[in-house]
Motif scaffolding. Structure first.
Motif, PDB file in Angstrom:
ATOM      1  N   ALA A  51      20.949  -7.140  30.996  1.00 18.73           N
ATOM      2  CA  ALA A  51      19.757  -6.161  31.310  1.00 18.73           C
ATOM      3  C   ALA A  51      19.768  -5.844  32.880  1.00 18.73           C
ATOM      4  CB  ALA A  51      18.539  -6.869  30.829  1.00 18.73           C
ATOM      5  N   VAL A  52      19.967  -6.704  33.434  1.00 15.31           N
ATOM      6  CA  VAL A  52      20.279  -6.471  34.862  1.00 15.31           C
ATOM      7  C   VAL A  52      21.347  -5.453  35.419  1.00 15.31           C
ATOM      8  CG1 VAL A  52      20.577  -7.482  37.391  1.00 15.31           C
ATOM      9  CG2 VAL A  52      18.786  -8.582  35.859  1.00 15.31           C
ATOM     10  N   TRP A  53      22.517  -5.634  34.461  1.00 13.64           N
ATOM     11  CA  TRP A  53      23.553  -4.867  34.889  1.00 13.64           C
ATOM     12  C   TRP A  53      23.189  -3.560  34.596  1.00 13.64           C
ATOM     13  CZ3 TRP A  53      27.044  -2.228  31.464  1.00 13.64           C
ATOM     14  CH2 TRP A  53      28.233  -1.702  31.970  1.00 13.64           C
ATOM     15  N   VAL A  60      16.767   2.175  34.739  1.00 13.98           N
ATOM     16  CA  VAL A  60      15.749   1.464  33.732  1.00 13.98           C
ATOM     17  C   VAL A  60      16.152   2.125  32.365  1.00 13.98           C
ATOM     18  CG1 VAL A  60      13.298   0.908  33.075  1.00 13.98           C
ATOM     19  CG2 VAL A  60      14.143   0.526  35.514  1.00 13.98           C
ATOM     20  N   GLN A  61      16.359   1.608  31.352  1.00 14.24           N
ATOM     21  CA  GLN A  61      16.587   2.089  30.017  1.00 14.24           C
ATOM     22  C   GLN A  61      15.902   1.280  28.917  1.00 14.24           C
ATOM     23  OE1 GLN A  61      18.506   4.939  29.350  1.00 14.24           O
ATOM     24  NE2 GLN A  61      18.576   5.136  31.672  1.00 14.24           N
ATOM     25  N   PRO A  62      15.420   1.769  27.823  1.00 15.29           N
ATOM     26  CA  PRO A  62      14.855   0.887  27.050  1.00 15.29           C
ATOM     27  C   PRO A  62      15.681  -0.383  26.303  1.00 15.29           C
ATOM     28  CG  PRO A  62      14.497   3.225  26.422  1.00 15.29           C
ATOM     29  CD  PRO A  62      15.684   3.264  27.462  1.00 15.29           C
ATOM     30  N   LEU A  67      16.694  -5.957  26.275  1.00 20.80           N
ATOM     31  CA  LEU A  67      17.686  -7.053  26.440  1.00 20.80           C
ATOM     32  C   LEU A  67      16.958  -8.114  27.214  1.00 20.80           C
ATOM     33  CD1 LEU A  67      21.193  -5.392  26.940  1.00 20.80           C
ATOM     34  CD2 LEU A  67      20.478  -7.061  25.234  1.00 20.80           C
ATOM     35  N   LEU A  68      16.141  -7.845  28.382  1.00 17.06           N
ATOM     36  CA  LEU A  68      15.272  -8.536  28.913  1.00 17.06           C
ATOM     37  C   LEU A  68      14.272  -9.522  28.327  1.00 17.06           C
ATOM     38  CD1 LEU A  68      14.447  -9.562  31.945  1.00 17.06           C
ATOM     39  CD2 LEU A  68      12.971  -7.928  32.188  1.00 17.06           C
ATOM     40  N   ALA A  69      13.726  -8.731  27.233  1.00 16.25           N
ATOM     41  CA  ALA A  69      12.778  -9.375  26.180  1.00 16.25           C
ATOM     42  C   ALA A  69      13.277 -10.505  25.396  1.00 16.25           C
ATOM     43  CB  ALA A  69      11.865  -8.308  25.420  1.00 16.25           C
TER      44      ALA A  69
END
Length: 171
Positions: A51-53, A60-62, A67-69
């Motif tokens: 997600a960070v990558w 910032v993409q969905p 992935l962060l969630a």
């Protein structure tokens, strides 16, 4: 919430009532002793790193938010805790006073009309924290013995040695 202890050379008798806080603590302690926990930590790190990558390379993409969630969910793994919380709150039997007798044959629990006895051979391992002992006898099958049920530190140390002598291994 009466607690008490009575020890002899033959057996140890403990009296206590479980608390939700101790049950959740024991669940987390057991959870950390499983392979699933290590796998979930790995998945969480990969998901959060991905997600960070994505955020640094594309913005910032969905997918990054998803992935962060996923990473946060697998890192904290709340489902077992929610199941313990729900079960404890909906079952009066789990909040009854318990008498636990530990002797040379095994561990015997009595709560209400229920009686459960397990020989030492049934236990696979045990885990310990500053608050509880978790006696593991199967996959997601364990019994919780709170340390507040013991009279003093010496009784806790003797109980730990009894577990080490009778249970094959401990994590």
């Amino acid at each position: 919430m009466t607690t008490g202890t009575q020890a002899s050379t033959q057996s140890v008798t403990l009296r206590y009532t479980h608390t939700l806080d101790e049950q959740l603590h024991a669940c987390r302690l057991y959870q950390r002793s499983t392979r699933k926990h290590l796998f979930y930590k790995f998945v969480a790190i990969v998901a959060i790193f991905s997600a960070v990558w994505i955020v640094f390379t594309v913005g910032v993409q969905p997918a990054a938010l998803l992935l962060l969630a996923l990473g946060l969910f697998t890192w904290f793994d709340p489902v077992p805790l929610l199941l313990v919380w729900s079960t404890f709150r909906s079952s009066p039997a789990l909040r009854q006073p318990i008498e636990t007798v530990v002797d040379r044959k095994g561990v015997h629990f009595r709560f209400g009309a229920e009686r459960v006895s397990r020989s030492w051979e049934r236990y696979q391992s045990f885990a310990e924290s500053d608050r509880v002992f978790v006696l593991i006898h199967g996959r997601w099958a364990y019994s919780v013995v709170p340390k507040r049920a013991f009279a003093d530190r010496k009784a806790i140390d003797e109980f730990r040695e009894l577990l080490r002598a009778n249970i094959r291994r401990s994590p």
